[in-house]
Scaffold this active site. Structure first.
Site, PDB file in Angstrom:
ATOM      1  N   HIS A 278     -14.708   0.981   2.900  1.00 44.50           N
ATOM      2  CA  HIS A 278     -14.912  -0.196   3.754  1.00 44.50           C
ATOM      3  C   HIS A 278     -16.141  -1.014   3.358  1.00 44.50           C
ATOM      4  CE1 HIS A 278     -11.779   1.145   6.411  1.00 44.50           C
ATOM      5  NE2 HIS A 278     -12.425   2.248   6.737  1.00 44.50           N
TER       6      HIS A 278
ATOM      7  N   ASP B 279      -5.868   6.910   3.100  1.00 43.45           N
ATOM      8  CA  ASP B 279      -6.660   7.076   4.315  1.00 43.45           C
ATOM      9  C   ASP B 279      -5.926   6.383   5.463  1.00 43.45           C
ATOM     10  OD1 ASP B 279      -8.936   6.071   6.223  1.00 43.45           O
ATOM     11  OD2 ASP B 279      -9.948   7.514   4.932  1.00 43.45           O
TER      12      ASP B 279
ATOM     13  N   HIS C   8      -7.102   4.468   7.575  1.00 45.51           N
ATOM     14  CA  HIS C   8      -7.641   3.114   7.722  1.00 45.51           C
ATOM     15  C   HIS C   8      -7.387   2.318   6.440  1.00 45.51           C
ATOM     16  CE1 HIS C   8     -10.130   5.709  10.366  1.00 45.51           C
ATOM     17  NE2 HIS C   8      -9.931   4.713  11.214  1.00 45.51           N
TER      18      HIS C   8
ATOM     19  N   ASP D  95      -7.860  11.656   7.411  1.00 45.74           N
ATOM     20  CA  ASP D  95      -7.831  11.243   8.811  1.00 45.74           C
ATOM     21  C   ASP D  95      -6.440  10.790   9.258  1.00 45.74           C
ATOM     22  OD1 ASP D  95      -8.015   8.992   7.231  1.00 45.74           O
ATOM     23  OD2 ASP D  95      -9.763   8.168   8.231  1.00 45.74           O
TER      24      ASP D  95
END
Length: 187
Positions: free
Chosen positions: A34, A69, A71, A158
């Protein structure tokens, strides 16, 4: 210091692969997908992936980046959104439901990078079957067509069913099935 070690670990992993010393390098402290050049985001201060991929591109390598991931890999996508030297593929929970609120199918890149950003957003509750079917349908054909010199992955766990910050329902078996496919994609 920690950020320097994280970035350095990613650069060392890239160097080990491109030198031929190893076929696969794993950077356990990496994956901070990110981070942006001008700000930290989503627990990510330095985007070690973008740093390592940039070093690879500067050496003339074509890179396929695959992010599984939960995200969206927004920082890596943004870093290479306008180039055809990096194919970014992100499989993640839809930004309609989860941070960072990006990663929609319409995000495909710009200029020379148009068509080289690929996003597969999943609904909350995505399980092993859906995750693996999505991966199998999208990732291998794109990587085979792109013919990268190097494959870089972000293997966030995750997506698992008990992660408190997301809504995935993937099990260890489902994640391993994706990893087994990833192994076959690296040149």
């Amino acid at each position: 210091t920690w950020s320097q070690l994280c970035a350095g670990g990613a650069l060392q992993a890239a160097r080990l692969v491109t030198s031929g010393e190893v076929d696969v390098a794993f950077h356990i402290a990496g994956g901070l997908h990110h981070g942006r050049p001008d700000h930290a985001s989503g627990f990510c201060y330095v985007n070690d992936l973008a740093i390592a991929i940039t070093a690879l591109v500067q050496q003339g390598y074509r890179v396929a980046y695959i992010d599984v991931d939960v995200h969206h890999g927004d920082g890596v996508q943004a870093a290479f959104y306008d180039t055809d030297q990096v194919l970014t593929i992100s499989l993640h929970e839809s930004g309609r439901f989860l941070f960072p609120g990006t990663g929609f199918v319409e995000e495909i890149g710009v200029d020379k990078g148009r068509g080289y950003a690929v996003n597969l957003p999943f609904p909350p509750g995505t399980d092993d079957v859906l995750f693996n079917e999505g991966f199998t349908a999208i990732v291998p054909p794109l990587v085979e067509a792109y013919k990268p010199d190097v494959v870089v992955t972000q293997l966030g766990v995750d997506t698992f069913h008990d992660d408190p910050l997301a809504h995935g329902d993937v099990t260890t078996a489902g994640f391993v099935a994706v990893l087994q496919q990833l192994k076959t994609l690296a040149p």
